[in-house]
Structures are given as C-alpha cells and as structure tokens.
Enzyme design. Structure first.
Site, mmCIF file in Angstrom:
data_model
loop_
_atom_site.group_PDB
_atom_site.id
_atom_site.type_symbol
_atom_site.label_atom_id
_atom_site.label_comp_id
_atom_site.label_asym_id
_atom_site.label_seq_id
_atom_site.Cartn_x
_atom_site.Cartn_y
_atom_site.Cartn_z
ATOM 1 N N SER A 1 28.696 39.000 24.325
ATOM 2 C CA SER A 1 29.957 39.579 24.811
ATOM 3 C C SER A 1 29.825 41.094 24.819
ATOM 4 O O SER A 1 29.649 41.728 23.770
ATOM 5 C CB SER A 1 31.109 39.141 23.896
ATOM 6 O OG SER A 1 32.183 40.054 23.996
ATOM 7 N N SER B 1 37.354 38.372 23.942
ATOM 8 C CA SER B 1 37.195 36.952 24.248
ATOM 9 C C SER B 1 37.149 36.092 22.979
ATOM 10 O O SER B 1 36.871 34.890 23.064
ATOM 11 C CB SER B 1 35.934 36.742 25.086
ATOM 12 O OG SER B 1 34.856 37.471 24.550
ATOM 13 N N GLU C 1 30.249 40.077 35.584
ATOM 14 C CA GLU C 1 31.241 40.898 36.309
ATOM 15 C C GLU C 1 30.539 41.860 37.274
ATOM 16 O O GLU C 1 30.997 42.056 38.408
ATOM 17 C CB GLU C 1 32.097 41.686 35.309
ATOM 18 C CG GLU C 1 33.138 42.539 36.016
ATOM 19 C CD GLU C 1 33.876 43.485 35.079
ATOM 20 O OE1 GLU C 1 34.126 43.113 33.917
ATOM 21 O OE2 GLU C 1 34.195 44.606 35.524
ATOM 22 N N HIS D 1 33.387 35.008 27.650
ATOM 23 C CA HIS D 1 32.138 35.001 26.891
ATOM 24 C C HIS D 1 32.377 34.695 25.414
ATOM 25 O O HIS D 1 32.267 35.551 24.549
ATOM 26 C CB HIS D 1 31.410 36.348 27.062
ATOM 27 C CG HIS D 1 30.723 36.455 28.393
ATOM 28 N ND1 HIS D 1 30.307 37.644 28.932
ATOM 29 C CD2 HIS D 1 30.363 35.507 29.293
ATOM 30 C CE1 HIS D 1 29.734 37.422 30.106
ATOM 31 N NE2 HIS D 1 29.772 36.134 30.346
ATOM 32 N N CYS E 1 40.945 49.178 32.343
ATOM 33 C CA CYS E 1 41.238 48.062 31.448
ATOM 34 C C CYS E 1 41.841 48.586 30.157
ATOM 35 O O CYS E 1 41.139 49.139 29.318
ATOM 36 C CB CYS E 1 40.017 47.209 31.159
ATOM 37 S SG CYS E 1 40.437 45.942 29.944
ATOM 38 N N CYS F 1 42.751 39.365 25.130
ATOM 39 C CA CYS F 1 43.497 40.261 26.024
ATOM 40 C C CYS F 1 44.236 39.379 27.038
ATOM 41 O O CYS F 1 44.015 38.167 27.101
ATOM 42 C CB CYS F 1 42.516 41.169 26.760
ATOM 43 S SG CYS F 1 41.324 40.206 27.715
HETATM 44 FE FE1 SF4 Z 1 40.466 41.378 29.391
HETATM 45 FE FE2 SF4 Z 1 38.321 41.956 30.890
HETATM 46 FE FE3 SF4 Z 1 40.728 41.720 32.018
HETATM 47 FE FE4 SF4 Z 1 40.204 43.788 30.435
HETATM 48 S S1 SF4 Z 1 39.251 43.325 32.419
HETATM 49 S S2 SF4 Z 1 42.090 42.553 30.447
HETATM 50 S S3 SF4 Z 1 38.846 42.844 28.897
HETATM 51 S S4 SF4 Z 1 39.557 40.088 30.992
#
Ligand code: SF4
Length: 322
Positions: A222, A266, A126, A41, A194, A12
């Site tokens: 992950s 990831s 996170e 991850h 997201c 992403c």
């Molecule tokens: Fe990627 Fe996590 Fe950001 Fe979503 S929140 S864009 S999954 S890094």
C-alpha cells in the site's frame, strides 16, 4: 505502555465507497461479482469480500461474458473501459472520484496541446490507469532526479498531474524542480487532490512529536501506508508497517513507553484493534487519541446501488470504540 492513535487514520471516503460498491453489488445481483484488481490495497479487506462472493482478477479476459464487473478504486485505462464496453460487461465503477478528477485534469491539459508529467510510482495500478486515460505523451517521474533526466526541451508545453496517494509535502520538491527546468509548465492546485492522504500524513507528523515509536497498520504494497511509515523514519523514530496484531514483534517494544499508532487509507480499524489487543497481551496498555482533523466527506454511490443497504456494508464502516 501508552498507545496514542492518530486522527484521522484508516479508511478514507474513496475506500469506504469502493467496498460498499462490491458489497451492495453482491447483495443486489448475487455472487459472484468480478472485481478487476484488488478493490483496495489490503489483503484483509479483499479476503473478506472474497468470502462474501467477490472474485478478484487482474485482467478483464478472466471475467466470463455477462458477469457483473467492478473496477477498483485505483481507476482503469481507457483501453480497459473500451474492452468492457466491447464485451457488453455490466460494469460498476468504484474508481475514487478524486482519481477521476486527476484523469479529467490530465485530459484537459492534453486538449491544450500539452504533454503530461505524471508524478507517481511506476507500476502502481492508479498510475497505469491514469496514463491510459490521457491522449497525450505521459512522462512518469518519481524523484527530482527523474525530472533532471527528462529528455524534453526547456520550452516544451507541459502540465503536471500527481498520483493521489502522494501528499502536497511529497510532491513539493518535484514540482519545484519541474518549475525550475521548464518554462511553460502548468499544474492543478495539488492541495485539493486527495484530502485523505494529506490529513493522514499531517496527523502522523503531529503524532511523531509525542511518541517513542510508530506503528502503521497497512499492507506492505500500500503506497500511502508505506509513506506513513517513512514519515516516522524521517522523524527519527523506530517505525514499523504491520499487517495486523500478529505482525507486532515484542522485541520492538524494549524501552518503549509511548507508541504512536495509525493506519493507511485502505486498512480497516479492526486491524488497529488487533494491534492494540496484541500489545495488551504484553502488558497493561492505555489508549488515547491525539486531536486531529475531523473528516466528514462521503462520496455518493452509483445510482443503481443507492437503495441497497446490506448489513455487511454497515459493519465495514463502523469505527470500533477506542
Ligand atoms: Fe482514498 Fe485514494 Fe480516494 Fe484519496 S484518492 S480518498 S486515498 S481512495
């Protein structure tokens, strides 16, 4: 065998940005660059960066004075930010902007005098960072049963926020349970938290309708990769999470004609290629891709790194031919 790839899958925008920050920092400042927590991850990604000169640590205490330090995509608590500032560490923050957005939401609700209900998984980097970014009591819930067990009055002023690797579909039931139990609870529009998590899950749901088996490329630790596999299980398919092609067990393929293949946010596409290569060793394989959402989002890099263009960074974001 027929292999059908999910679209979108794999990296992403937040992961691409985090990896580029480490690569460009090494290019600009030279090795080593210290990275607090695994930048994303995925062990393969981490090992490649280690070879280029990144040193991964879990605590800032392990970073020597003055060393260039990167915070991972998952974000960090205020305590960690303050510790780095107190030591004068030169920091590059690779926190995904969508994680930062959740931090901002939490802080905004806290200033309104609300306690926070964080929907997420205990122990995830996170979640620990988000809890440490909000100056208010934070209650972590992972299930509707956790909501029922919250020791709070029915009219407590509350707000919910969510871990980014949970999709709208993952959180719908918990948010509904919160709304039923508490009379004064507010929350953000979760549909824009997201895009990548939601898009990958939607793509896998579509894929599961047309395949006999699901393979998800990603690390077992992950969160978003595990969730993709669970979607396959919920659809009634044999579903496996594999780190790479070596993890494919030929016994899984007995009687299987069509394999759905995807990757967590990831996991690099070269690992998807390694799975296809492993399947090709077992017999002829045709590969196609199911139509899906075209992702074009990019996040900007910290200004000090924008003009550094390491060839390695280019290579890391290329999508191999299918
Ligand atoms: Fe990627 Fe996590 Fe950001 Fe979503 S929140 S864009 S999954 S890094």
């Amino acid at each position: 065998m027929q292999v059908i790839l999910a679209k979108p899958r794999g990296f992403c925008a937040g992961v691409v940005r985090a990896i580029e920050i480490v690569e460009r920092a090494i290019d600009l400042y030279g090795a080593p660059v210290y990275v607090r927590h695994e930048i994303v991850h995925n062990r393969h990604v981490v090992n490649k960066l280690r070879q280029k000169g990144a040193i991964f640590v879990e605590e800032l205490a392990e970073v020597p004075d003055g060393a260039r330090t990167v915070f991972s995509a998952h974000g960090v608590s205020r305590d960690v930010e303050n510790e780095a500032a107190a030591r004068g560490l030169p920091v590059l923050d690779a926190t995904c902007p969508l994680v930062t957005k959740v931090h901002i939401q939490g802080r905004r609700y806290a200033t309104q005098g609300r306690a926070i209900v964080l929907i997420g998984h205990e122990g995830h980097a996170e979640v620990e960072g988000t809890i440490g970014q909000v100056d208010a009591p934070v209650y972590l819930v992972s299930t509707e049963a956790d909501v029922a067990a919250l020791d709070l009055p029915e009219d407590a002023p509350l707000a919910y926020i969510t871990q980014t690797t949970l999709s709208v579909d993952d959180t719908r039931g918990i948010i509904a349970a919160l709304g039923e139990r508490f009379s004064d609870i507010v929350g953000p529009n979760v549909s824009d938290i997201c895009y990548a998590t939601q898009n990958r899950q939607t793509a896998v749901r579509d894929l599961c309708r047309v395949v006999d088996m699901l393979l998800v490329v990603g690390a077992e630790y992950s969160s978003n990769s595990s969730r993709l596999r669970e979607i396959g299980v919920d659809a009634g398919l044999p579903s496996y999470l594999v780190a790479d092609g070596d993890a494919v067990d030929p016994a899984w393929l007995k009687g299987i004609e069509t394999i759905g293949l995807t990757a967590g946010a990831s996991a690099p596409d070269e690992l998807v290629d390694s799975v296809i290569a492993a399947l090709r060793k077992l017999g002829p394989v045709t590969v196609s891709q199911l139509d899906g959402i075209e992702e074009t989002l990019e996040f900007s890099l910290p200004s000090e790194l924008r003009n550094v263009i390491p060839p390695a960074a280019q290579a890391s974001v290329q999508i191999p031919a299918e």
